[in-house]
Design an enzyme around this catalytic site. Structure first.
Site, PDB file in Angstrom:
ATOM      1  N   ASP A 197       0.859  -1.185   0.000  1.00  0.00           N
ATOM      2  CA  ASP A 197       0.000   0.000   0.000  1.00  0.00           C
ATOM      3  C   ASP A 197       0.891   1.229   0.000  1.00  0.00           C
ATOM      4  OD1 ASP A 197      -2.313   1.798   0.441  1.00  0.00           O
ATOM      5  OD2 ASP A 197      -3.345  -0.061   0.937  1.00  0.00           O
ATOM      6  N   HIS A 270      -2.938   3.117  -4.644  1.00  0.00           N
ATOM      7  CA  HIS A 270      -2.292   2.740  -3.382  1.00  0.00           C
ATOM      8  C   HIS A 270      -0.878   2.217  -3.638  1.00  0.00           C
ATOM      9  CE1 HIS A 270      -5.574   3.504  -0.613  1.00  0.00           C
ATOM     10  NE2 HIS A 270      -6.426   2.851  -1.390  1.00  0.00           N
ATOM     11  N   GLU A 334      -9.888   2.599  -5.110  1.00  0.00           N
ATOM     12  CA  GLU A 334      -9.492   3.972  -4.810  1.00  0.00           C
ATOM     13  C   GLU A 334      -8.314   4.453  -5.655  1.00  0.00           C
ATOM     14  OE1 GLU A 334     -10.924   4.259  -0.174  1.00  0.00           O
ATOM     15  OE2 GLU A 334      -8.875   3.614  -0.508  1.00  0.00           O
TER      16      GLU A 334
END
Ligand code: TNX
Length: 764
Positions: A197, A270, A334
């Site tokens: 991440d 990410h 995301e």
């Protein structure tokens, strides 16, 4: 000589027998199994472990199935159970019979005074039978016993998952193995390991040594919650990663416990930690730094650069041999499209591939990686954003933003796993008590997870088959240590286990809580720092039939009584006893506490009421509230209770990109001299103050006069707007707050719609 019937002796014998039986059953404290088995029949026999008790294992049973059971038995008894064939009495017999037990992973566990038998459908079935047995072992006076009976059991869902983020905080091998034991004990069969991440890359990739020396580390870590402003940092370098040898050992450990590990290598978003080491993989070329706070970052892998794909394929080439899992998780969530929009390479790719927008570019990215993984014999799983721009052909969707992603996937005959954040996120708060340790946000109490139903009426029977199971997610932003993680994970993970395993018809929250209380010594024995707040007070504020506010309190603790005060003092056994909802007649603090056997149980509950002229009055909104900030009953905007600064108490109403407009009808013309409202401002949470806020009054509900206007809301957090106005008689109060609109450039998540959060319209 024929003995005479002696009534005294007879009575004595009977009394003795009653005493002995009573004594035995007193030793067999009632116990239960989590997750609740399909069918349980108890009988009055008792199996006692003696020195000669041994385990007999049928040919074909993998001895590794015994490792966890034996380890636990030893920690309980101080001795090993011999395996093999010894005395005739007192055996634990393990066997496999896939016909007698037709359901995969199923087992039948039978306990008599002489023997315990576990018949599994397969190896996993035998293993799960042993896990149930662990929960039935009862130790008293140095003796270990098991209550007799028959358990027939098998899982409801084939996919029973638990996720752990090791990027935001890194957990060492021993913690991971400890938790894998717990997954196994509660029959969870999938560990979704979130390895990469923005804040750290946690798996050794030999071809890219900078992933170890740069991406695995961040310069420092944010202190407190990310919503706070300005951000503060601890100044301490933080990081770590698992070597490939450690990963192999963990995979072996999990495999022995019938747990499949699905690794997640995040893409295309990410990705900041990887970009920090290999900046040429980002659209701008950097420089980049491993993120030091939590959130979503605009810098993602460049989708126009061939080297990105080469890099990710090379990474996967090292990941795949470590993980036998058929499924590989490639993230997909995301991923802001900001950088792709202005990146010449990404735009060129879109022209070359005839992609109409950046969402299709995301779909291209995922599809291309899917093809690569398919060519290696693997299938992909992705978060629900992989639906953007079209789903790759064999992809499984992990539905997290809600259930919608899973529903859309199932309707397209794609497999889906339900993991909606509203119900199964373990980084959310489990209690609304203000002294809870810092957590991500939200509110998913034990009961909410337990009552989540993974199949939905939105799917017909054929489509529902594509819902393979359910998973809880443990994002670790606010889990800085294993102890903090355990506080968030337990006992909620046990509720997840039960919704994943237990037949729908056998679900029963009260029964679950009863079994959970029996489970406490076991969790203690396993050294788990479980939260035990689930029996504390929960509340509900509503309107009584005569439009007064009332506060209902409850506790699930058996035999408990609630006592409360309204004068700010700490409740005692001499305070008022709670029997029915408390009618709130004055402003101030209600304090309440649970007492069990005359002793205070848990923490003291508090709720502050502010009564004013609009409380209980009619309120009408022009635009409906949205998403997580809409608990369904707009009268909460005038209930005398102010939303908290964690915005997880259901009091706040949220408007995404749209304005707030409300009219309160006081029922009759009244003298009004003060007006107020609370506004939440957390730019790091996309919550923006209004551009303009006005109060207007009206006598007839037609012509309004503006009496107050405010354009500046300086506080980060709750802005209490309190306006003293020239006294006026009015029946109607109109409040307007214009939404900020689009989040401006340079701000967190620029370009997205701002949220406007409002609670409690106050009229005095
Ligand atoms: C969203 S859930 C994320 C994570 C965060 C989490 C915090 C998902 C696929 N993405 O990156 O850690 O929210 O709750």
């Amino acid at each position: 000589m024929i003995s005479q019937f002696n009534p005294r002796k007879f009575l004595l014998t009977i009394l003795c027998l009653i005493f002995i039986i009573g004594h035995i059953s007193a030793q067999i404290k009632e116990q239960g199994i989590i997750p609740q088995p399909f069918k349980v029949q108890k009988n009055n026999t008792v199996f006692s472990f003696v020195a000669t008790t041994y385990i007999s294992v049928d040919k074909g049973i993998n001895p590794s199935n015994l490792i966890f059971f034996n380890g636990y038995f030893k920690s309980l008894s101080g001795r090993n159970l011999p395996v093999g064939k010894y005395a005739k009495s007192s055996i634990i017999q393990l066997s496999i019979d896939s016909v007698g037990v037709p359901q995969p992973e199923g087992y039948i566990l039978s306990v008599t005074s002489k023997q315990i038998s576990i018949v599994g459908h397969d190896q996993a079935g035998v293993f799960y039978g042993l896990q149930s047995l662990i929960q039935l072992l009862h130790k008293a006076n140095g003796k270990i016993t098991v209550q007799g009976g028959v358990i027939e059991d098998h899982p409801r869902f084939a996919y029973r998952g638990m996720h752990l983020d090791v990027s935001r905080h890194f957990f060492k091998v021993d913690a991971i193995e400890k938790w894998i034991d717990l997954l196994a004990l509660y029959k969870i069969n999938t560990f979704h390991w979130h390895l990469t991440d923005d804040q750290g890359w946690r798996i050794e990739i030999k071809k890219y040594p900078l992933l170890q020396s740069i991406s695995a580390w961040r310069d420092e870590t944010i202190i407190g919650h990310k919503k706070d402003s300005p951000h503060r940092f601890d100044g301490k370098r933080y990081g770590g990663y698992y070597t490939q040898a450690e990963v192999k050992a963990i995979v072996k450990y999990a495999t022995e416990r019938h747990i499949n590990i699905i690794p997640e290598i995040e893409m295309p978003g990410h990705a900041l930690a990887a970009l920090a080491a290999y900046p040429q993989l980002g659209c701008t070329g950097g420089p980049y730094k491993t993120a030091t706070f939590w959130g979503i970052f605009d810098d993602v892998y460049c989708a126009g650069n061939e080297e990105t794909f080469t890099f990710l394929q090379n990474v996967l080439d090292e990941v795949l041999p470590l993980f036998p899992s058929k499924y590989i998780h490639i993230g997909g969530d995301e991923c802001p499209k900001t950088k792709w929009k202005t990146c010449p390479k990404c735009q060129q790719r879109m022209r070359d591939e005839h992609l109409k927008d950046e969402h299709e570019l995301q779909s291209y990215f995922i599809g291309r990686m899917e093809k690569y993984l398919n060519s290696k014999g693997r299938q992909i799983i992705g978060w629900d954003e992989i639906l953007e721009g079209g789903l790759a052909p064999g992809a499984t969707v992990m539905s997290w933003t809600g259930e919608e992603g899973g529903i859309v996937a199932a309707k397209q005959h794609h497999d889906a796993i339900m993991t909606p954040e509203k119900y199964v996120y373990l980084d959310y708060y489990q209690s609304l008590y203000p002294s809870e340790p810092l957590a991500g946000g939200g509110y998913t109490p034990l009961s909410k997870i337990y009552n989540y139903e993974p199949t939905t009426t939105a799917l017909n029977a054929d489509e529902a088959k594509y819902i393979k199971g359910v998973q809880a997610n443990a994002w670790s932003e606010y889990m800085a240590s294993p102890a903090q993680a355990e506080h968030q994970l337990f006992p909620r993970m046990l509720a997840l286990a039960e919704i994943a395993w237990t037949d729908k018809g056998n679900k029963d929250y009260a029964g679950f809580l009863k079994r959970l209380r029996y489970e406490q010594p076991l969790l203690k024995q396993l050294n788990i720092n479980a939260a035990n707040t689930f029996d504390e007070i929960t509340d509900g504020v509503s309107q009584s039939p005569d439009h007064r506010e009332q506060l209902a309190l409850s506790s699930t603790l058996p035999g408990a009584h609630i006592y409360y005060t309204t004068d700010g003092t700490a409740p005692t056994l001499k305070s008022k006893k709670y029997n029915q909802p408390i009618i709130i007649t004055q402003s101030g603090l209600v304090k309440a506490a649970v007492f069990s056997e005359a002793k205070l149980y848990g923490r003291v509950y508090e709720k502050d009421f502010h009564l004013h002229k609009a409380v209980g009055k009619t309120i009408i909104l022009t635009n409906p509230p949205q998403g997580a900030y809409n608990s369904g009953d707009v009268s909460e905007l005038v209930n005398g209770v102010f939303g908290n600064k964690l915005y997880n108490d259901g009091q706040w109403y949220g408007f995404n990109g749209i304005d707030f407009e409300a009219v309160v009808d006081l029922g009759s013309a009244q003298q009004v001299s003060q007006l107020g409202v609370n506004i939440l401002k957390y730019h790091w949470q996309k919550m923006w103050e209004p551009q303009v806020l006005t109060f207007e009054t009206s006598a007839d509900g037609k012509t309004y006069t503006e009496v107050y206007r405010q354009t500046s809301f300086p506080a980060n957090g709750i802005n209490q707007v309190r306006a003293t106005v020239k006294p006026v008689r009015a029946r109607y109060i109109r409040v307007k707050a214009t939404n900020k609109g689009i989040i401006p450039p340079g701000e967190y998540i620029a370009g997205a719609k701002a949220w406007l959060l409002v609670d409690e319209i106050i009229v005095e």
